[in-house]
Structure formats: C-alpha cells, structure tokens
Scaffold this motif. Structure first.
Motif, mmCIF file in Angstrom:
data_model
loop_
_atom_site.group_PDB
_atom_site.id
_atom_site.type_symbol
_atom_site.label_atom_id
_atom_site.label_comp_id
_atom_site.label_asym_id
_atom_site.label_seq_id
_atom_site.Cartn_x
_atom_site.Cartn_y
_atom_site.Cartn_z
ATOM 1 N N LYS A 239 41.110 47.145 30.015
ATOM 2 C CA LYS A 239 41.083 48.648 30.672
ATOM 3 C C LYS A 239 40.564 49.598 29.777
ATOM 4 C CE LYS A 239 45.846 49.352 29.193
ATOM 5 N NZ LYS A 239 47.281 49.701 29.453
ATOM 6 N N ASP A 240 40.332 49.121 28.422
ATOM 7 C CA ASP A 240 39.397 50.166 27.399
ATOM 8 C C ASP A 240 38.643 49.294 26.694
ATOM 9 O OD1 ASP A 240 38.725 52.004 25.432
ATOM 10 O OD2 ASP A 240 40.848 52.389 24.732
ATOM 11 N N ARG A 241 37.295 49.554 26.938
ATOM 12 C CA ARG A 241 36.425 48.819 26.213
ATOM 13 C C ARG A 241 36.072 49.329 24.801
ATOM 14 N NH1 ARG A 241 31.773 51.792 29.618
ATOM 15 N NH2 ARG A 241 32.653 50.589 31.215
ATOM 16 N N GLU A 242 36.470 50.615 24.541
ATOM 17 C CA GLU A 242 36.358 50.787 23.174
ATOM 18 C C GLU A 242 37.400 50.228 22.305
ATOM 19 O OE1 GLU A 242 33.863 52.695 22.079
ATOM 20 O OE2 GLU A 242 33.015 52.839 24.303
ATOM 21 N N GLY A 243 38.622 50.217 22.747
ATOM 22 C CA GLY A 243 39.783 49.726 21.728
ATOM 23 C C GLY A 243 39.821 48.174 22.037
ATOM 24 N N MET A 244 39.217 47.573 23.271
ATOM 25 C CA MET A 244 39.703 46.284 23.816
ATOM 26 C C MET A 244 40.975 46.053 24.018
ATOM 27 S SD MET A 244 36.464 45.039 23.871
ATOM 28 C CE MET A 244 36.454 43.305 24.102
ATOM 29 N N ILE A 245 41.437 46.862 24.924
ATOM 30 C CA ILE A 245 42.815 46.615 25.125
ATOM 31 C C ILE A 245 42.944 45.976 26.622
ATOM 32 C CG2 ILE A 245 44.930 47.919 26.170
ATOM 33 C CD1 ILE A 245 43.867 50.295 24.321
ATOM 34 N N PRO A 246 43.666 44.580 26.326
ATOM 35 C CA PRO A 246 43.531 43.787 27.565
ATOM 36 C C PRO A 246 44.359 44.410 28.664
ATOM 37 C CG PRO A 246 43.926 42.503 25.736
ATOM 38 C CD PRO A 246 44.228 44.117 25.299
ATOM 39 N N GLN A 247 43.852 44.357 30.072
ATOM 40 C CA GLN A 247 44.459 44.680 30.947
ATOM 41 C C GLN A 247 45.378 43.545 31.795
ATOM 42 O OE1 GLN A 247 42.663 47.333 33.708
ATOM 43 N NE2 GLN A 247 43.751 46.498 35.708
ATOM 44 N N LEU A 248 44.538 42.215 32.088
ATOM 45 C CA LEU A 248 44.980 40.983 32.512
ATOM 46 C C LEU A 248 43.956 40.048 32.123
ATOM 47 C CD1 LEU A 248 43.320 40.108 35.483
ATOM 48 C CD2 LEU A 248 44.208 42.352 36.100
ATOM 49 N N THR A 249 44.529 38.698 32.266
ATOM 50 C CA THR A 249 43.573 37.459 32.192
ATOM 51 C C THR A 249 43.925 36.447 33.547
ATOM 52 O OG1 THR A 249 43.639 37.646 29.522
ATOM 53 C CG2 THR A 249 43.349 35.356 30.657
ATOM 54 N N ARG A 250 43.042 36.078 33.962
ATOM 55 C CA ARG A 250 42.974 35.170 34.903
ATOM 56 C C ARG A 250 42.137 34.095 35.166
ATOM 57 N NH1 ARG A 250 41.735 39.074 40.350
ATOM 58 N NH2 ARG A 250 39.196 39.154 39.957
ATOM 59 N N ALA A 251 42.445 33.360 36.154
ATOM 60 C CA ALA A 251 41.186 32.014 36.143
ATOM 61 C C ALA A 251 40.293 32.583 37.144
ATOM 62 C CB ALA A 251 42.076 30.790 36.652
ATOM 63 N N GLU A 252 39.005 32.250 36.880
ATOM 64 C CA GLU A 252 37.866 32.620 37.729
ATOM 65 C C GLU A 252 36.826 31.541 38.070
ATOM 66 O OE1 GLU A 252 38.365 37.510 37.761
ATOM 67 O OE2 GLU A 252 36.367 36.569 37.088
ATOM 68 N N THR A 253 36.211 31.200 39.168
ATOM 69 C CA THR A 253 35.198 30.241 39.134
ATOM 70 C C THR A 253 34.002 30.688 39.563
ATOM 71 O OG1 THR A 253 36.090 29.844 41.541
ATOM 72 C CG2 THR A 253 37.025 28.506 39.648
ATOM 73 N N SER A 254 33.987 31.958 39.946
ATOM 74 C CA SER A 254 32.914 32.604 40.291
ATOM 75 C C SER A 254 32.256 34.045 39.933
ATOM 76 C CB SER A 254 32.406 32.457 41.842
ATOM 77 O OG SER A 254 33.496 33.403 42.366
ATOM 78 N N ILE A 255 31.088 34.265 39.781
ATOM 79 C CA ILE A 255 30.771 35.661 39.433
ATOM 80 C C ILE A 255 29.637 36.196 40.217
ATOM 81 C CG2 ILE A 255 29.800 37.190 37.657
ATOM 82 C CD1 ILE A 255 30.771 35.063 35.407
ATOM 83 N N ASP A 256 30.123 36.931 41.383
ATOM 84 C CA ASP A 256 29.514 37.109 42.554
ATOM 85 C C ASP A 256 29.607 38.482 43.163
ATOM 86 O OD1 ASP A 256 27.135 36.306 44.371
ATOM 87 O OD2 ASP A 256 29.009 35.644 45.931
ATOM 88 N N ILE A 257 28.782 39.318 42.604
ATOM 89 C CA ILE A 257 28.960 40.924 43.019
ATOM 90 C C ILE A 257 27.464 41.392 43.358
ATOM 91 C CG2 ILE A 257 30.018 43.182 42.782
ATOM 92 C CD1 ILE A 257 31.913 42.084 40.667
ATOM 93 N N PRO A 258 26.802 40.780 44.255
ATOM 94 C CA PRO A 258 25.484 41.055 44.463
ATOM 95 C C PRO A 258 25.038 42.528 45.209
ATOM 96 C CG PRO A 258 26.210 39.605 46.114
ATOM 97 C CD PRO A 258 27.365 39.771 45.419
#
Length: 954
Positions: A239-258
């Motif tokens: 949720k914070d790219r500077e501090g690398m603060i995790p928001q959640l971790t989950r299983a994913e099988t695709s990367i598809d936002i075209p």
C-alpha cells in the motif's frame, strides 16, 4: 470518379466472365489474367481465385467465398491502367501466367498461388490445403469474413515493414505483428523481404501478421508459488511503495489489465494503485523446448527477472501503455524462477503478460496474414531486382510519395505547448538572436478556449492577433508556422451542431457520455472521415478559420482515430459506426488516418493548386505518402530504451514504402524525476546527455523536430551555451543545414525515382547476411552510415561496417575495411557516422533557415576507393511544378580507375535557377584522410555554367 468507374467496370467484367463460366470448367482467361474456380472439397470456403497482371513485376491476387467478388472498395490502391504483355498455359493440375519478369502458377484443385522469377526459381508460395481460410462473421447485421492466408517462406528470409511499432523488433521472421492503429503504433500492411519481394495486404480491419497463433495467458504456464506450491504465483500488494508496507498477499494466475477500466475487476479492493506497488514471485515451467516469446503491455515502472537475470526494465506513463517483447529459451520441464515488480504510478493502470511457445516444426516457415473482417482476400505481390524496386512497385499501386517543401527538411521546434502568442514569437526570436538554425515553429493543441475544441478558433485572450503573429513569423523571422488540428469536436458547439445535422459525426462516444481530460472533462466525438461531404466540410472549416491566416502546414493529431484512449478494439469499432457511412466499421477502421489526410490534401490542393501540402499525422496507412503525409511515432516515453526503439520503428516504417517519418526528439512523456523545476544535479546531467544523443540521432532522420512535455526542448532550456550538450546540439543542427544539398537531392530522388531516405542496412547490403537483423544502424541516403548512441555515459559503441569497399569516418576521414565489427569512438559530442567508399557528399553553406541564401558554392567531398556518383537535384522548393518535371539535375561522377571527377551537363531548368555556381572538390583517400571540419587540402574551384567539366585531383 474515374477510380469508381474503373472499379465498377472491373466488377461488371468479373461477373460477366463468372456467369459465362461452364460448370465443368476450372478456370477462365480474362482480359488481365485468369480466374480459377477451385474444388470446394479442397479449397474450404474459397469459391474463386483471380490473378490480375498489373505490371511485369506486380500481380494482384483476390480470392472470395462467393464467385461474384463484389462489395469491396479499395482505399489504398489508385486506378491502375497499365497492362503488360503476358501469356498463359495450363495442364490438368495448374494454370500458369508468364510475364517478362514473373511466372505465376495456380493449382486448379486448391487455388493455391506460387510466384517464380523468370529463371524458374521460386520466390514465394501460398501454403497448400488449409493455407487460405474464410470464416463467416457478422458486423452491424451484415455478412463479413475472417480472412487468413498463409505463405511459405524459409529460415533465411528476413521480413520488414508493416508500419511502425514500439517493440524494438527489426526482422519480423518468426514474430507476430498486430495492425491496429493506436498512439505510437502505426499499421501499414506492406511487407518487404530481403529476397526482393513485397506483399501489400489490401485490407483495413484489425490484422495479425507473421506467427498468427494467439498468445496465452500467464496461467497457461505451469506456475509455482514463492513457496513452491503448484498452480499459482505469489502476488504481494504494497500500500506504500516507498516504505514497502504490505497490504495483502494472494495467489494469482494471470496478469491481464489491457484496456480502460479493466483494473476495476482485477486489483484487490482497497488497493490504491497510484500509491502502491505489486510484486509477483515464484517459478514458471513449460513442456516445450526452445524460445518462448513473451509479449507485455505496461504502464508505470516494470522490472522482470527470470532465472536470476533481469530481462526487462521499462517505464511508460499509464495513460499511454507501451508494448514489450522478449524471448526466454526454456528447457522442457525445467522450473525458472520469476520475479515481477510493478509500480503502477496512476489510478487507471495497464499491465499484461502473455506468452507463446516455439513454433512446431511443421509451421517453422509459415508467415501469415489474418484479418478480422473483409469481403474478400486481396493482396498484391511485387518483385524487383532490389528492395528499392519493390518499394517502387508499392508506390505504383498506392501512389507516389509527394515531395516535401524544402523548408520541411530544416529544423522544427515544438513543445507541449506554447500557451500564448508571445511565447511563440519570443521562442523564434531567441533562435534568431542565438543564431540557431530554425525553419518551422509548431503550435500544439489548446490554442482555443477551453470549452471550444473543434471550433478552430483561437482564444483571443491568449492569441489576440494570430494573423499578425503568423505574419511576423514569416516576414521578420523567416519561419514557417504549423498548427495542430484534431478531428475532435466538443458536443454542443456550432461546428458540432452543423456536422451533427448532416450525419457527419460518430455518435457513440456522445451516447456513452465519455469525458476527456480537460478541466472537469468534456464530451466529444470525431467527424466521419470516410464520408466525402464530411471531409470537404472539415477542410472548409480549417480553410476559413486557419489556412487564410497564413498557416503553412498541418499537424493532424490523434488520427488513429483516438476518440477515447485505451478502449478495447470492440469499443473502437462501436465508436466508428456513423449514420451515413457506406462502410462497416470493422472492415475499414484502420484506414481512418488515410481518409483524414486525404481531405486536407485534396482541399488545400483545390484551394491553392501550386503550393505543396505538408501534413504531420500521428497515424497513417498504405497510400498516405500520396497525400503529403509525414508520420511521427506518437507519444513515446523519454527514456534511453525509448530512443533505441525509435531506430527500428523508423526503419520498418520507411521500409513500408512511406519515406517521411519523424519522432519527438527527447520523447514526449517524461519521468517525474525530470519534471521537477529543480532536478537533482545527477538527473539533470543524465537528461542533458539523453537529449544530446537524441538530437544527434534526429539530425539524420527524414524530418528533424523536437517536441515533448516539460522540461522544454529548446536548446537553451536544455543546457547553458558553454555546456557540451548545447555545443553538440548546435553542431548537429548546423550540420543538418550544411547537408541540405545532399538531403534535398535524396528527397527529390524519393519522388522522381521512388527512393527511400532512411534505409535499413539490408536495402543496400542484401548479400551481407550480417546486416539482416541489425536494427540500430542505418543508411541515411546512399552514403552515410548512422550509428546512434542510446545508453547513458556510453563513450564508444560496437557497430558493424557492412561488407563493401570500405568506410571513412565522417569527422576524421580515417579509412576502415568493410565487413567487420569495430568499436567506434563516441564521445559526448559526437555519434559515429561513416561514409561509404565510393561516395560523393555535397555540402552547402551555413544557414539560419533553408532559403536564407542559395548554395552557390557547393563543397564536394569525394570518398575514393570505388566509382562514385551523385545527382544534385534542385527545383522551386515550395510549389508543385516538380510534378511537371520542372527541376534540374546535375550528375556528378568519380571514375576510380581514371582518377577523374566529372560534373555533367545540367539537365532541366526552373525559374530562379542559378545558371552559374562554384563546386569545390575535396578528395579523400585512405592515404589522405580529411574530415568535414578539418582544414581542407588545396584544390582548384570549378566554375560551373551548366556544361560538363572533368578534372583530376591536383
């Protein structure tokens, strides 16, 4: 009208011949070729295949799922009347057509076509059974066909052209190219082979070319999580790219936002992309051995590591996602660790990851065209003794390339954007005060009132006297003025009401209430450029509002048409349904920029017949070259790899038959680290170096122009006058003007002899197999080998000197043997430029603008070691008399064995031509090196009065 009559006559003739065809006959001979009626059991849906002889080296092939072949209108192809001698023979298996240069065989059972040269050597062949396919589809309640044609090539074929794309690929053999007009992607359906043939695919729908197999989603790999679990990758959202603060971790099988709004259905609830980042970790595996091609689109920062090696490091503003292609050589069954890091950078985001396995052995040499929609399969096969002759054939079919006005070959300054009249004038004044060469100033979008887009009216608060402004530019500063004109019109303004009443607007974007990015957003649409009345009305509008004020040239932005950015292809087709259009949008959507330019070109030619039309447009199609169109590479990013990608993009575009190409020097979209008013010293120096390298490269392209967002691209805004960046940029701007006799001569050759200015190395060194996949070097005209530098703090670069008699360093005259890799010096201020042995390079005087003074003294650098020739071309520079042959040519020849230079008799004349001039020869040889800026050996001036003269070096 003549073209319509010609097409109508062709259809009537075809139908008469078809109806007269006996049921037992498998082919008939027509006035221009043959029609074959293949066996339905073997030809799938193909009912008829027609072969038409257009020229000794040009064959037109059409195939249809019905015998009438009606309903197709070509927009790219001009009327073709030449009919050469040919003859036909037949056997039970095939019918053969022979011209002076080609033999064409058609298998009667399947309708399969093969092409041979006049020695009987096969050049290219359609694949046999199953190689041609028609699949019925429907659009707008009408029958159309999905059309595929597979050709058989071989591994030694190198394939180029197909427009302009941003994936960094040069040789398309084994690759896939998608033709769908988009910002930075230009669809031109002309393929050029190193085997000296070309294919013009005459279809305007979304088309896939090459390896047409569909790409798989990431999920089609065998996936393993970060912990080794089978079936997914581990996705971590921060949720914070500077501090690398995790928001959640989950299983994913695709990367598809075209496409637009896809992120809403993909990203987890509560994740704010403009603040966060995402990492995918795990492993991938495949059961295929060999090269797996990965294709991505991305916005923001994307980095990928596979098997511990970084394979991608890219950035692009999210509102304009970019493509990336790379390969992974994989061993069947082996797990490859993968890590993907993504910083989205915006709320609306785009990211896709797709892949395709190695081609099966049975398809290794397949190269296909597959179009989404059309009434019939339609292509032209062109053969030649070299690639220039093939491109000449393309222009025979689609029209000659107009000759640009001479001023267009000087330097242009632009930015996004000059906001007031004073900014425009003061910018040009600064150029003149600093004695920096300039010929054209460009006024980008939003010179109108905020809510008045499409009116073509200036906002008088910021541009109180546009007529006076243009007059000052012309008369005081000797500068041309180009203005940005979009096909876009805001809902509710007077122009909208006028066009809407006539049915000349695309209305879907209005119905969807889609708003643009200005202020709080306005609803808008585009005019229908396929409607002749709408085109005429659009020209009348800009004629009355702009042209009469003195506008010199047109910048046709968003001409894809980009009615609303990043929508799906399906949405684009919906957006382009017009009330009065004679065309199905799915069948013709890629041709919009062609028709848009046509209206402007024909309108201006009618209004002022003898003034050259100049159009800069963000997209084009086959035939755009006949409408005075230069295409630029769109809103590219401002990174080193973006600069590198422009080399291959420009080369393939030029090898598509359209000779005038340009790019935004410095890139359009800029990373945040460069957009701060106060950059860090490190970032500022990198920015200056990148702009320096980009200007160096841009000075050797057909059209030399700078443009982009902040930081501003004027030389004094890049660096102070004592900085190496300033000095180098100024040097190459001045060099460009000194080279004008050379550049304008090859531009003249481009019109009169169908030449190509920016040339992939295979065009001139086809027999040298080393050059076939070199996409980061090129020839600029016949003599200059250009090797841009595209990496930070790079002071030398590896390059290849093609196998010819030798090469001379432009700056020092040092001679190098051809056919070798070298490490060339590339200090901050210079890029490697070599001159081919056996060249004559004419230089003119220093200039502040192209028509400041005539080149009454021309320095001729003669690079010996081989016979050399050059034709110095001149004409009246800005009018169309060149089309009538009103011009002059002076042939200049170096005879190596005799050691003589001959300046031939002048051929032709024109008003204002210099009857007398001085030629100053400088002879360069391996033993007597001389650079262009070094003291010249003493030689005797040649006083030339139009008669031939021969001299020997003293």
């Amino acid at each position: 009208m003549l073209r319509k009559k010609f097409l109508a006559f062709s259809f009537v003739l075809f139908n008469l011949v078809a109806s007269a065809c006996p049921a037992t006959s498998s082919f008939v001979i027509t006035s221009d070729g043959v029609i074959v009626y293949p066996d339905a059991d073997y030809a799938l849906n193909t009912q008829a295949v027609q072969i038409q002889v257009i020229a000794d080296n040009i064959i037109h092939v059409t195939a249809s799922p019905d015998k009438s072949q009606t309903g197709f209108t070509s927009l790219s192809v001009i009327p073709l009347s030449y009919r050469p001698d040919w003859k036909t023979t037949s056997t039970k298996e095939k019918v053969t057509i022979k011209t002076k240069l080609l033999t064409v065989e058609v298998v009667l059972q399947t309708g399969t076509v093969s092409f041979f040269d006049n020695n009987g050597k096969k050049i290219l062949a359609e694949k046999g059974i199953g190689g041609r396919r028609f699949r019925p589809v429907a659009f707008e309640g009408q029958r159309s066909w999905n059309i595929t044609q597979v050709f058989e090539t071989n591994e030694a074929d190198a394939l180029y052209g197909l427009g302009q794309h941003q994936d960094g690929l040069f040789n398309y053999n084994g690759q896939q190219v998608k033709l769908f007009q988009n910002n930075t992607e230009v669809a031109i359906p002309f393929l050029l082979s190193n085997k000296n043939y070309g294919i013009l695919w005459d279809n305007y729908s979304i088309t896939t070319i090459g390896d047409i197999r569909p790409y798989h989603q990431l999920s089609s790999f065998r996936l393993f999580s970060k912990n080794g679990d089978n079936g997914w990758l581990t996705a971590t959202y921060y949720k914070d790219r500077e501090g690398m603060i995790p928001q959640l971790t989950r299983a994913e099988t695709s990367i598809d936002i075209p496409y637009l709004d896809d992120y809403k259905h993909v990203l987890p609830a509560g994740f704010v992309a403009s603040k966060g980042s995402v990492t995918w970790e795990g492993s991938i595996a495949s059961d295929f051995n060999g090269l797996h091609n990965i294709r991505m689109t991305y916005g923001g920062y994307i980095k990928i590591w596979i098997d511990g090696k970084q394979v991608l490091n890219k950035w692009r503003r999210s509102w304009n996602p970019a493509p990336a292609v790379f390969g992974i050589d994989m061993e069947a069954g082996k797990k490859y660790p993968i890590r993907i890091e993504w910083i989205p950078e915006a709320t609306e985001v785009y990211l896709t990851f797709k892949w395709i396995e190695p081609l099966p052995i049975t398809e290794k040499n397949d190269f296909a065209f597959s179009s989404e929609a059309g009434k019939q399969l339609n292509y032209y096969f062109v053969h030649g003794k070299d690639m220039d002759e093939v491109i000449s054939g393309y222009r025979t079919i689609t029209g000659k390339a107009s000759l640009v006005p001479r001023w267009a070959l000087g330097f242009w300054q632009s930015r996004e954007r000059y906001k007031t009249q004073d900014e425009v004038i003061n910018t040009v004044k600064e150029f003149r005060d600093r004695k920096i060469p300039l010929d054209n100033i460009v006024l980008d979008w939003n010179y109108w009132k905020e809510n008045d887009w499409g009116s073509q009216d200036f906002d008088t608060a910021r541009f109180p006297n546009p007529d006076s402004m243009i007059g000052i530019l012309h008369n005081k500063y000797h500068t041309r003025f180009m203005i940005s004109v979009w096909p876009k019109i805001y809902e509710g303004i007077d122009v909208y009401k006028q066009f809407d009443a006539k049915g000349w607007l695309y209305k879907r974007n209005i119905a969807d209430r889609m708003r643009d990015w200005i202020g709080e957003g306005y609803t808008s649409t585009f005019y229908d450029a396929f409607n002749e009345d709408a085109r005429n009305a659009f020209w009348d509008l800009i004629h009355k509002k702009l042209y009469v004020k003195g506008v010199d040239a047109w910048w046709m932005d968003a001409s894809e048409p980009d009615i609303h950015s990043n929508v799906t292809p399906e949405k684009r087709k919906e957006q382009m349904i017009a009330p009065a259009s004679p065309y199905i949008s799915a069948e013709y959507l890629n041709a919009y920029p062609l028709q848009n330019a046509k209206g402007i070109y024909e309108g201006q030619r009618a209004a002022e017949p003898n003034k050259r039309v100049f159009i800069l447009t963000r997209s084009g199609y086959a035939g755009s070259q006949r409408y005075g169109a230069t295409i630029w590479s769109g809103d590219i990013g401002a990174r080193w790899d973006d600069m590198k990608n422009q080399i291959a993009a420009g080369l393939n575009f030029s090898m598509s038959g359209l000779p005038y190409w340009s790019m935004d020097i410095g890139g359009f979209m800029v990373e945040d680290r460069y957009q701060r008013e106060q950059m860090t010293e490190k970032d500022q120096e990198e920015w200056r170096e990148m702009l320096t390298r980009w200007y160096q490269f841009g000075s050797f392209t057909p059209v030399f122009r700078a443009h982009g967002q902040f930081p501003y691209r004027e030389i004094w805004n890049i660096a102070p006058s004592d900085h190496p960046a300033y000095k180098s940029i100024l040097y190459y701007q001045q060099l460009r003007y000194r080279l004008l006799p050379y550049i304008y001569s090859i531009a003249g050759r481009t019109y009169h002899h169908d030449y190509t200015i920016m040339r992939g190395l295979p065009m001139d060194f086809t027999s040298d197999s080393m050059v076939l996949s070199i996409g980061d070097q090129y020839m600029f005209g016949p003599s200059l080998l250009i090797s841009p530098v595209y990496s930070y703090q790079q002071n030398s670069r590896q390059l290849y000197l093609p196998n010819t008699n030798g090469w001379y360093d432009l700056y020092t005259g040092k001679h190098h043997t051809g056919g070798q890799q070298i490490t060339a010096e590339a200090p901050y201020g210079k890029i490697p430029v070599f001159v081919k042995s056996g060249s004559i390079l004419p230089f003119g005087p220093d200039l502040q603008y192209t028509d400041e003074k005539p080149a009454d003294t021309v320095t001729l650098f003669v690079y010996t070691g081989k016979d050399a020739s050059f034709t110095l071309y001149e004409d009246e520079n800005i009018n169309n008399n060149y089309e009538k042959g009103i011009c002059s040519n002076i042939d200049i020849n170096w005879n190596e064995s005799a050691g003589t230079l001959t300046i031939g008799e002048r051929k032709g004349q024109f008003k204002g031509m210099r009857e007398k001039r001085i030629f100053r020869p400088v002879f360069i040889s391996p033993g007597k090196p001389t650079g262009i800026d070094q003291p010249k050996p003493k030689t005797k001036d040649i006083r030339y009065n139009g008669n031939a003269v021969t001299i020997k070096p003293t």
